[in-house]
Enzyme design. Structure first.
Site, PDB file in Angstrom:
ATOM      1  N   CYS A   1       0.812  -1.227   0.000  1.00 53.83           N
ATOM      2  CA  CYS A   1       0.000   0.000   0.000  1.00 53.83           C
ATOM      3  C   CYS A   1       0.843   1.273   0.000  1.00 53.83           C
ATOM      4  O   CYS A   1       0.346   2.347  -0.335  1.00 53.83           O
ATOM      5  CB  CYS A   1      -0.946   0.021   1.198  1.00 53.83           C
ATOM      6  SG  CYS A   1      -2.046  -1.381   1.242  1.00 53.83           S
TER       7      CYS A   1
ATOM      8  N   HIS B   1      -3.309   7.075   3.379  1.00 51.64           N
ATOM      9  CA  HIS B   1      -3.687   5.762   2.846  1.00 51.64           C
ATOM     10  C   HIS B   1      -5.108   5.443   3.318  1.00 51.64           C
ATOM     11  O   HIS B   1      -5.447   5.655   4.483  1.00 51.64           O
ATOM     12  CB  HIS B   1      -2.696   4.699   3.341  1.00 51.64           C
ATOM     13  CG  HIS B   1      -3.083   3.319   2.918  1.00 51.64           C
ATOM     14  ND1 HIS B   1      -3.506   3.029   1.640  1.00 51.64           N
ATOM     15  CD2 HIS B   1      -3.133   2.151   3.602  1.00 51.64           C
ATOM     16  CE1 HIS B   1      -3.793   1.747   1.551  1.00 51.64           C
ATOM     17  NE2 HIS B   1      -3.589   1.183   2.735  1.00 51.64           N
TER      18      HIS B   1
ATOM     19  N   ASN C   1     -10.083  -0.177   0.246  1.00 47.71           N
ATOM     20  CA  ASN C   1      -8.628  -0.063   0.238  1.00 47.71           C
ATOM     21  C   ASN C   1      -8.111  -0.571  -1.108  1.00 47.71           C
ATOM     22  O   ASN C   1      -8.158  -1.773  -1.376  1.00 47.71           O
ATOM     23  CB  ASN C   1      -8.065  -0.900   1.402  1.00 47.71           C
ATOM     24  CG  ASN C   1      -6.542  -0.870   1.472  1.00 47.71           C
ATOM     25  OD1 ASN C   1      -5.886  -0.364   0.565  1.00 47.71           O
ATOM     26  ND2 ASN C   1      -5.990  -1.413   2.542  1.00 47.71           N
TER      27      ASN C   1
END
Ligand code: ACO
Length: 335
Positions: A120, A262, A292
């Site tokens: 990520c 994030h 996500n």
């Protein structure tokens, strides 16, 4: 000395929207139970986009759409790009790289092309490398993509992880500029702790473990996650790396116009905003609509905020990330 700036930004998602209700039905077919209320309350996610896995929704195809948008904003042609850095942990194929698939689709034949995997955190790692390569004079125009199609790696019978993720791609054109231009990258910071590898990993499919029928049966080619542990580490590292970016440039938290964190879980984002003493109306959130999307969260959230006019040229913007590895990082820029 050269500096770098982001001259264009773009984003793309698959067409298919999967709501929490629809997801709960799919998860039930795999023997587990969840519901819309639990997912909303614990994560802030209402829906996500899932790739059809057809040609136009492969990772590099989403990357292509995002890149074309970024290149149009930057007013550059494919032949102007001299390097493609594709941040992903869900490549089209292990070899060739997703960057090479994208290069072919773009026709950017002057460019070197490589993938980088920081999960990520990948997009900020990509900016980190691009910034350094521009500063040394090695490159002038670098395409940095954060793109993922992680849905094939989800174990639908694992309700803790399969509710979280979606597919998408964001792209940035990073170019050389002079120190007197106000729009520029001020700094990037990256870090990692490989000791925490088992908080999020995919056991099989790499050279550690071949996918045999037995491994397949045990779903070890799918992601495994210790969500509660990641939650705690994420809140701490996001706060630490945000402060690192701000303090190393001698700004104060109040100077920052926008934080683009994030997008893993709304509760993580709110927790970090509180730790930093930043009101939520300065924080960009799209986890509610896209879940996500790993390396794609920051560039897609940023691109969307730019396109809708929320973030304007001249604003001071902080990117703040964490991911599997574990990896973490931040970048501070004047847009
Ligand atoms: N639906 C209903 N109940 C659920 C679900 C679900 N989808 N998932 C878990 N539960 C249950 C648990 O079994 C547990 O039940 P119990 O109390 O009877 O044991 C209860 O809900 C609470 O579980 P927790 O794990 O404590 O829930 P938490 O509030 O921590 O939320 C979550 C879990 C959403 C995973 C959260 O911990 C999180 O978001 N963590 C971060 C994950 C993350 O960021 N991952 C990205 C990895 S980074 C990368 O690079 C890809």
């Amino acid at each position: 000395m050269h500096h770098s700036w982001i001259s264009g930004i773009g984003s793309a998602h698959p067409k298919g929207i999967v709501t929490n209700e629809e997801l709960a039905k799919k998860i039930a077919q795999h023997g587990a139970e969840t519901n819309d209320q639990w997912i909303r309350e614990r994560t802030g996610i209402c829906e996500r986009r899932i790739s059809s896995l057809k040609e136009d929704e492969r990772n590099s195809s989403l990357g292509l759409r995002a890149s074309l948008e970024a290149m149009e904003m930057a007013n550059i042609q494919p032949q102007d790009i001299d390097l493609i850095l594709y941040a992903t942990c869900s490549p089209d194929t292990l070899v060739p790289s997703t960057a090479c698939w994208l290069q072919k689709k773009l026709g950017a034949l002057q460019a070197g092309a490589l993938d980088l995997n920081a999960a990520c955190s990948g997009f900020v790692y990509g900016l980190h490398l691009a910034d350094q390569m521009i500063k040394t004079g090695a490159h002038k125009t670098i395409l940095v993509i954060g793109g993922e199609v992680l849905s094939p790696y989800l174990n639908w019978g694992d309700r803790t992880s399969s509710i979280l993720f979606g597919d998408g791609a964001g792209a940035a054109v990073v170019q050389r500029t002079h120190s007197d231009q106000s729009s520029r990258l001020f700094s990037t910071h990256v870090g990692s702790d490989g000791n925490l590898w088992d908080l999020f990993y995919i056991p099989a499919g790499g050279s550690n473990q071949e996918v045999t029928p037995e491994v397949y049966e045990r779903q070890e080619h799918k992601m495994k996650m210790k969500g509660r542990e990641i939650f705690k580490v994420a809140c701490n590292t996001l706060a630490t790396y945000a402060k690192k970016a701000i303090e190393s440039n001698e700004f104060s938290v109040e100077d920052v116009d926008w934080i683009v964190p994030h997008q893993a879980n709304l509760r993580i984002i709110e927790n970090v905003a509180k730790k930093l003493n930043v009101p939520m109306d300065k924080v960009i959130v799209n986890v509610d609509r896209f879940g996500n999307t790993s390396a794609a969260t920051v560039p897609t959230a940023f691109a969307e905020a730019v396109k809708t006019g929320k973030i304007k040229r001249g604003d001071l913007v902080l990117f703040d990330v964490f991911g599997a590895g574990l990896t973490y990082g931040s970048a501070l820029l004047r847009w």
